[in-house]
Design an enzyme around this catalytic site. Structure first.
Site: not given
Length: 497
Positions: A166, A267, A301, A475
Site C-alpha cells: 500500500n 507495524e 493502516c 519508525e
C-alpha cells in the site's frame, strides 16, 4: 519477456528505473531456476512486467552478501554514510515523476497521491542522512571512584526488511534509510504485487554509491513467499526483522524469529477510531475525516475504520461527509483529477463488499456509495453508512477500503470505551475544542499515535508505531534510528591512583 512500445519502460524518462530482476551483491540477476511471476495493474488488469521468483537459495546468497558487506559498512563514519544517504535522497527527488508513474501503474493510486508518497519517502532519506551522525552514547556517573562508565551504540547487523504494497516506496525508505544510517546492511523483500517501486529505489541507491552487498533485494510471488520469509526469520546472520503488514503475518514472523532471538520491529494492522465531539468544528472534522478515510482508497493502516459522532451533531456531520464523499472522482490513477483508485486485488474488493453487506443486513443505512463503480471491477465507490452497531463485522474488523461507518455516541466515557474495544492500537483521532477534554481523551485512548483535530499525522520527525496487536517498535524520528542499534556498556576500572 519482450514488451511492445506500450510497456512501462517506454513511458519513463529514465528507462533503467524499470528493473525486472532481483539485486544481490551489487548485481541485477534472475532467479537460478529462471522462474518468474507476473505483476498486473489493478486498474485494468494489464500485465506490467515479470519478476524473478526467488527461493531459499537466493535468499541465503543475499543474506551472505549482506553479512560480508557489513564489516566494512559499519566501520564507515556516520558522516560518510550520511553523504551516501544524502545522494540517494537527491536522486529520489530528481526522479519523482518516474517513481510516481511506476507506483501508480502497479499500485493503482492516483498519480498525485503517488507523487505525494515519493515526497514522503524522501523525507526519511533526508532525515536519516542527518541522523547517521547522531548515534549518541552517554557517560554515566560511577558509584565508585576508580571506575568510569560509558555506553556506545553499534549497528545490529544484517536486517530483513519486509514491506507492504500500500505504500511501496515510503515503507522502503522508512526502514532502509535508518538501517543504513546506523551501519546495518539489508535484504529487502517487497510485496509481490508492487515490486517495481522497490527495484527503482534500489537502482537509485546503487547509483548513489551504496557499496555492493549493503542493499540486496529478493522478489517472490505471494504464493511462494513463505520459503523466503522463513529463511529471513531463521537465518542466524539476520539480526533484525522489520515488517509492515497484517497482524496475522506479523505474529507468524515474530514466532519464527524467536528461534534465533532476533530484534524485531512490527507495524501491524490498525482499526483506528475517529471521534467527533459535539464542540468540534464540523467542517474541519469533515475535512479531516475525508483526508484520513479516503487516502489510497482507504487502504491505509492508520485510516479511520470507525467514525464516532456525537448524537447532537451526527446528522449534520453525516450529510456533509456524504456530500463530499460523493463528489470524489473514482478513476484510473493516470487520469486527470483522479482521487480514488482501485482496490489492490479482487480479494480486497470482496472483503469490502462482505463488510458492507453484513452491515446492511444488520440494519446499517447507506447514504452514499455502497457498490462497485463503473470505472472497473476493482473500483469501489466512496461509501458512508449510518446506524452502525457493535454486532457488525465492520465494527471489529479492519475493512481496508473506502467505507466510512458512522456510530452515534452520547458521552465521553461511552465513546472512549467503544474506541478502545479492539485488540488493535495503532492510531486514533478526535476533534474537539475543549482543552480539558483534549488532554483527557488523548491520554485515555489506547493507541500509539493520536491525531487531535488532524486527520493525517504521519511525519519523519515523530515516532510512528502502535501498541497492543498493532505492533512493537517505532519508525521515524530518533527512535527509528535506535531500532537498528544495540547499546553496549563499557566499564573502565583502575582509574584512581
Amino acid at each position: 519477456m519482450d514488451f511492445d512500445d506500450t510497456n512501462l519502460a517506454t513511458k519513463l524518462k529514465d528507462k533503467n528505473l524499470f528493473r525486472q530482476k532481483c539485486f544481490i551483491n551489487g548485481e541485477w540477476m534472475d532467479s537460478e531456476s529462471g522462474k518468474t511471476f507476473e505483476i498486473y495493474n489493478p486498474s485494468d488488469s494489464t500485465l506490467i512486467g515479470l519478476m524473478p521468483n526467488c527461493s531459499k537459495k537466493e535468499t541465503i546468497f543475499a543474506i551472505e552478501s549482506a553479512n560480508n558487506a557489513w564489516e566494512k559498512w559499519k566501520k564507515l563514519s556516520g558522516k560518510d554514510r550520511s553523504i551516501i544517504i544524502r545522494n540517494w535522497h537527491e536522486l529520489i527527488i530528481k526522479n519523482i515523476d518516474d517513481l510516481a508513474l511506476i507506483m501508480t501503474l502497479e499500485n493503482g493510486k492516483p498519480i498525485n497521491d503517488s507523487r505525494g508518497e515519493i515526497m514522503y519517502a524522501s523525507w526519511f532519506t533526508d532525515w536519516f542522512s542527518e541522523e547517521a551522525k547522531r548515534a549518541y552514547g552517554k557517560t554515566i556517573p560511577s558509584t565508585t571512584a576508580d571506575r568510569r562508565i560509558i555506553t556506545i551504540k553499534q549497528p545490529v547487523g544484517v536486517c530483513g526488511i519486509i514491506t507492504p504494497w500500500n505504500f511501496p516506496s515510503a515503507m522502503i525508505t522508512r526502514k532502509v534509510a535508518p538501517a543504513l544510517a546506523a551501519g546495518c546492511t539489508v535484504v529487502i523483500k517487497p510485496a509481490g504485487t508492487t515490486p517495481f517501486s522497490a527495484t527503482a529505489l534500489v537502482e537509485l541507491a546503487h547509483r548513489a554509491g551504496v557499496p555492493k552487498g549493503v542493499i540486496n533485494l529478493i522478489s517472490v510471488s505471494e504464493k511462494d513467499v513463505s520459503q523466503v520469509g522463513d529463511e529471513l526469520c531463521t537465518n542466524r546472520h539476520v539480526r533484525k526483522i522489520s515488517f509492515t503488514g497484517s497482524t496475522n503475518v506479523g505474529r507468524s514472523l515474530m514466532a519464527k524469529s524467536a528461534s534465533t532471538i532476533k530484534k524485531v520491529s512490527m507495524e501491524l494492522g490498525g482499526h483506528a477510531p475517529l471521534i467527533v465531539f459535539d464542540d468540534a468544528d464540523i467542517d474541519e472534522a469533515v475535512k479531516g475525516s475525508m483526508a484520513n478515510k479516503y487516502r489510497n482508497s482507504g487502504q491505509v493502516c492508520v485510516s479511520a475504520n470507525r467514525i464516532f459522532v456525537h448524537e447532537k451533531i451526527h446528522d449534520e456531520f453525516a450529510e456533509k461527509l456524504a456530500k463530499k464523499s460523493a463528489e470524489l472522482k473514482v478513476s484510473d490513477g493516470r487520469k486527470e483529477g483522479a482521487q480514488i483508485g482501485p482496490l489492490i486485488t479482487m480479494a480486497a474488493v470482496e472483503k469490502v463488499q462482505d463488510h458492507v453487506s453484513d452491515a446492511k443486513s444488520k440494519g446499517a443505512k447507506i447514504i452514499t456509495g455502497g457498490e462497485l463503480d463503473n470505472e472497473g471491477r476493482q473500483f469501489y465507490k466512496p461509501t458512508v453508512m449510518t446506524e452502525v452497531t457493535n454486532d457488525m463485522k465492520i465494527f471489529y474488523e479492519e475493512t481496508f477500503g473506502p467505507v466510512a461507518p458512522l456510530i452515534k455516541f452520547s458521552d465521553d466515557e461511552e465513546v472512549i470505551q467503544m474506541a478502545n474495544d479492539t485488540s488493535y492500537g495503532l492510531a486514533g483521532y478526535f476533534f474537539s475544542k475543549d482543552i480539558g477534554r483534549i488532554w483527557r481523551v488523548a491520554e485515555a485512548l489506547e493507541y500509539g499515535m493520536i491525531g487531535v483535530n488532524a486527520g493525517v499525522i504521519s511525519t519523519e520527525v515523530a515516532p510512528f508505531g502502535g501498541i497492543k496487536e498493532s505492533g512493537v517498535g517505532r519508525e521515524g524520528a530518533a527512535e527509528g534510528l535506535d531500532e537498528y542499534l544495540e547499546i553496549k556498556y563499557i566499564c573502565f576500572d583502575g582509574i584512581s591512583n
